[in-house]
Design an enzyme around this catalytic site. Structure first.
Site, PDB file in Angstrom:
ATOM      1  N   GLY A 144       0.942  -1.168   0.015  1.00 42.31           N
ATOM      2  CA  GLY A 144       0.028  -0.032  -0.059  1.00 42.31           C
ATOM      3  C   GLY A 144       0.876   1.119  -0.211  1.00 42.31           C
ATOM      4  CB  ALA A 145       4.329   2.013  -0.810  1.00 38.82           C
ATOM      5  NE  ARG A 184      -4.537   5.782  -3.353  1.00 39.85           N
ATOM      6  CZ  ARG A 184      -5.351   5.698  -2.236  1.00 39.85           C
ATOM      7  NH1 ARG A 184      -5.678   6.841  -1.648  1.00 39.85           N
ATOM      8  NH2 ARG A 184      -6.034   4.506  -2.447  1.00 39.85           N
ATOM      9  CG  ASP A 241      -5.970  -6.983  -4.517  1.00 36.96           C
ATOM     10  OD1 ASP A 241      -6.180  -7.252  -3.369  1.00 36.96           O
ATOM     11  OD2 ASP A 241      -7.253  -6.229  -5.265  1.00 36.96           O
ATOM     12  CB  VAL A 242      -2.758  -7.303   0.135  1.00 33.16           C
ATOM     13  CG1 VAL A 242      -1.613  -6.385  -0.279  1.00 33.16           C
ATOM     14  CG2 VAL A 242      -3.712  -6.455   0.603  1.00 33.16           C
ATOM     15  CG  ASN A 254       0.521   1.337   4.778  1.00 27.33           C
ATOM     16  OD1 ASN A 254       0.388   2.133   5.668  1.00 27.33           O
ATOM     17  ND2 ASN A 254       0.399   1.626   3.573  1.00 27.33           N
ATOM     18  CE1 TYR A 283      -8.958   1.193   8.625  1.00 25.49           C
ATOM     19  CE2 TYR A 283      -9.328   2.316  10.961  1.00 25.49           C
ATOM     20  CZ  TYR A 283      -8.481   2.054   9.851  1.00 25.49           C
ATOM     21  OH  TYR A 283      -7.298   2.664   9.832  1.00 25.49           O
ATOM     22  CE  LYS A 332      -6.159  -0.790   9.851  1.00 26.12           C
ATOM     23  NZ  LYS A 332      -4.977  -0.952   8.892  1.00 26.12           N
ATOM     24  CB  ILE A 358      -2.049   9.822   9.871  1.00 27.90           C
ATOM     25  CG1 ILE A 358      -1.839   9.217  11.114  1.00 27.90           C
ATOM     26  CG2 ILE A 358      -0.978  10.540   8.938  1.00 27.90           C
ATOM     27  CD1 ILE A 358      -0.751   9.908  11.994  1.00 27.90           C
TER      28      ILE A 358
HETATM   29  P1  NAP Z   1      -4.645   5.665   1.910  1.00 30.30           P
HETATM   30  O1  NAP Z   1      -4.083   6.924   1.585  1.00 30.30           O
HETATM   31  O2  NAP Z   1      -6.165   5.463   1.436  1.00 30.30           O
HETATM   32  O3  NAP Z   1      -3.794   4.551   1.094  1.00 30.30           O
HETATM   33  C1  NAP Z   1      -4.154   3.068   1.276  1.00 30.30           C
HETATM   34  C2  NAP Z   1      -3.224   2.479   0.291  1.00 30.30           C
HETATM   35  O4  NAP Z   1      -3.452   0.894   0.609  1.00 30.30           O
HETATM   36  C3  NAP Z   1      -2.972   2.653  -1.011  1.00 30.30           C
HETATM   37  O5  NAP Z   1      -1.630   2.708  -1.342  1.00 30.30           O
HETATM   38  C4  NAP Z   1      -3.796   1.538  -1.680  1.00 30.30           C
HETATM   39  O6  NAP Z   1      -3.538   1.178  -2.862  1.00 30.30           O
HETATM   40  C5  NAP Z   1      -3.594   0.297  -0.883  1.00 30.30           C
HETATM   41  N1  NAP Z   1      -4.398  -0.595  -0.841  1.00 30.30           N
HETATM   42  C6  NAP Z   1      -5.658  -0.661  -0.544  1.00 30.30           C
HETATM   43  N2  NAP Z   1      -6.393  -1.830  -0.977  1.00 30.30           N
HETATM   44  C7  NAP Z   1      -5.350  -2.386  -1.446  1.00 30.30           C
HETATM   45  C8  NAP Z   1      -5.531  -3.727  -1.944  1.00 30.30           C
HETATM   46  N3  NAP Z   1      -6.438  -4.689  -1.732  1.00 30.30           N
HETATM   47  N4  NAP Z   1      -4.243  -4.426  -2.379  1.00 30.30           N
HETATM   48  C9  NAP Z   1      -3.240  -3.561  -2.420  1.00 30.30           C
HETATM   49  N5  NAP Z   1      -3.109  -2.529  -1.950  1.00 30.30           N
HETATM   50  C10 NAP Z   1      -4.238  -1.821  -1.384  1.00 30.30           C
HETATM   51  O7  NAP Z   1      -4.532   5.175   3.393  1.00 30.30           O
HETATM   52  P2  NAP Z   1      -3.443   5.881   4.587  1.00 30.30           P
HETATM   53  O8  NAP Z   1      -4.170   6.815   5.298  1.00 30.30           O
HETATM   54  O9  NAP Z   1      -2.130   5.944   3.969  1.00 30.30           O
HETATM   55  O10 NAP Z   1      -3.317   4.505   5.496  1.00 30.30           O
HETATM   56  C11 NAP Z   1      -2.678   3.521   5.440  1.00 30.30           C
HETATM   57  C12 NAP Z   1      -2.521   2.563   6.550  1.00 30.30           C
HETATM   58  O11 NAP Z   1      -2.610   3.223   7.787  1.00 30.30           O
HETATM   59  C13 NAP Z   1      -3.830   1.758   6.572  1.00 30.30           C
HETATM   60  O12 NAP Z   1      -3.690   0.361   6.918  1.00 30.30           O
HETATM   61  C14 NAP Z   1      -4.705   2.553   7.504  1.00 30.30           C
HETATM   62  O13 NAP Z   1      -6.005   1.507   7.907  1.00 30.30           O
HETATM   63  C15 NAP Z   1      -3.901   2.809   8.337  1.00 30.30           C
HETATM   64  N6  NAP Z   1      -4.167   4.244   9.355  1.00 30.30           N
HETATM   65  C16 NAP Z   1      -4.427   5.323   8.742  1.00 30.30           C
HETATM   66  C17 NAP Z   1      -4.856   6.379   9.705  1.00 30.30           C
HETATM   67  C18 NAP Z   1      -4.956   7.985   8.937  1.00 30.30           C
HETATM   68  O14 NAP Z   1      -5.394   8.656   9.833  1.00 30.30           O
HETATM   69  N7  NAP Z   1      -4.710   8.042   7.940  1.00 30.30           N
HETATM   70  C19 NAP Z   1      -4.918   6.198  10.875  1.00 30.30           C
HETATM   71  C20 NAP Z   1      -4.946   4.849  11.451  1.00 30.30           C
HETATM   72  C21 NAP Z   1      -4.331   3.893  10.716  1.00 30.30           C
HETATM   73  P3  NAP Z   1      -4.365   1.830  -4.064  1.00 30.30           P
HETATM   74  O15 NAP Z   1      -3.683   3.124  -4.507  1.00 30.30           O
HETATM   75  O16 NAP Z   1      -4.340   0.947  -5.238  1.00 30.30           O
HETATM   76  O17 NAP Z   1      -5.790   2.364  -3.759  1.00 30.30           O
END
Ligand code: NAP
Length: 247
Positions: free
Chosen positions: A11-12, A14, A62-63, A89, A154, A158, A187
């Site tokens: 998931g890198a 974005r 796709d994971v 991630n 969710y 988690k 975040i």
């Molecule tokens: P994000 O900006 O929505 O990015 C999500 C990433 O996961 C993207 O690279 C996406 O790829 C990838 N992804 C989603 N579904 C996938 C799949 N089936 N196979 C492979 N890759 C997949 O989210 P983020 O905010 O950076 O979050 C990253 C991690 O941190 C997540 O696990 C999230 O739950 C956790 N987190 C985030 C926050 C927050 O406040 N942002 C807080 C707590 C935890 P695509 O570009 O292909 O969609």
């Protein structure tokens, strides 16, 4: 700090994962990333990592798909020779109150966040066991610890990641493999962009540091947990949340 180490970050493309991949690379690690669609942003990330004088391996995966994960992880091993760091991630949200939540939305979130983490770990663990070393960092959320109305899927995924990681830490400790969890708070990424200004303000008011975190705040802890500095740390859940949750 991570020179000659080989890392996989899911998931890198974005947000937090992108920052993790770049920060590991800035610290000298070669980085393997997966993508679902090879777009301009992914191509830019590949170029940015290359410019840091480390190797990069990018693979369509796709994971949720075991065969694709197997090809991604085995491809990384062939390309780099070893896998020293795995950062799980990739994650999604599909929010809704229980009364309105469709079964499909529950299953999708579990499939990506929890089953995806199982898929990559199952295929990477034998490689690390053979090497007798490795660092696994799983990205959970404070929602997995305290719950959140409208996010039962969710939160369950988690919380599952935390239980899964503690079990892995126990199973793999004797093989010199550390497994730890990062639980970010709020975040700034695409995932949280969708929240209204009113909700954002309400959330910020519950954070002792009175500010939203950055992807960099999470990535810095990943570097520590991936490095020799954390050799005696395993099975831990570390919050990166400005003090939002204290236990
Ligand atoms: P994000 O900006 O929505 O990015 C999500 C990433 O996961 C993207 O690279 C996406 O790829 C990838 N992804 C989603 N579904 C996938 C799949 N089936 N196979 C492979 N890759 C997949 O989210 P983020 O905010 O950076 O979050 C990253 C991690 O941190 C997540 O696990 C999230 O739950 C956790 N987190 C985030 C926050 C927050 O406040 N942002 C807080 C707590 C935890 P695509 O570009 O292909 O969609």
């Amino acid at each position: 700090m991570l020179k000659n180490k080989n890392a996989v970050v899911t998931g890198a493309t974005r947000g937090i994962g992108r920052e993790i991949a770049l920060t590991l690379a800035k610290n000298g690690a070669n980085v393997a990333i997966n993508y679902r669609t090879l777009n301009k942003e992914v191509e830019n990330l590949i170029e940015e990592i290359k410019a840091l004088d480390v190797k990069v391996f990018a693979f369509k995966c796709d994971v949720r798909n075991v065969e694709e994960v197997e090809n991604f992880i085995k491809g990384t091993k062939d390309e780099f020779g070893s896998i020293d760091i795995l950062v799980n991630n990739a994650g999604i949200t599909k929010d809704g109150l229980i009364l309105r939540m469709k079964e499909e939305d529950f299953n999708d979130v579990i499939d990506v966040n929890l089953k995806g983490t199982f898929n990559t770990t199952k295929i990477t663990a034998p490689i690390m066991i053979k090497q007798r070393s490795g660092k696994i960092v799983n990205i959970s959320s404070i929602v997995g610890i305290i719950g959140n109305a409208g996010q039962c899927n969710y939160a369950a995924s988690k919380a599952g990641v935390i239980g899964f990681s503690k079990s892995m830490a126990r199973e793999l400790a004797s093989r010199n493999i550390n497994v730890n969890v990062i639980a970010p708070g709020y975040i700034e990424t695409d995932m949280t962009k969708v929240l209204s200004d009113k909700v954002k303000e309400e959330v910020i008011n519950t954070i002792p540091m009175k500010k939203i975190g950055s992807a960099k705040d999470v990535a810095n802890l990943v570097v520590f947990l991936s490095s020799d500095l954390s050799n005696y740390v395993t099975g831990q859940v570390i919050n990166v949340d400005g003090g939002m949750v204290m236990s």
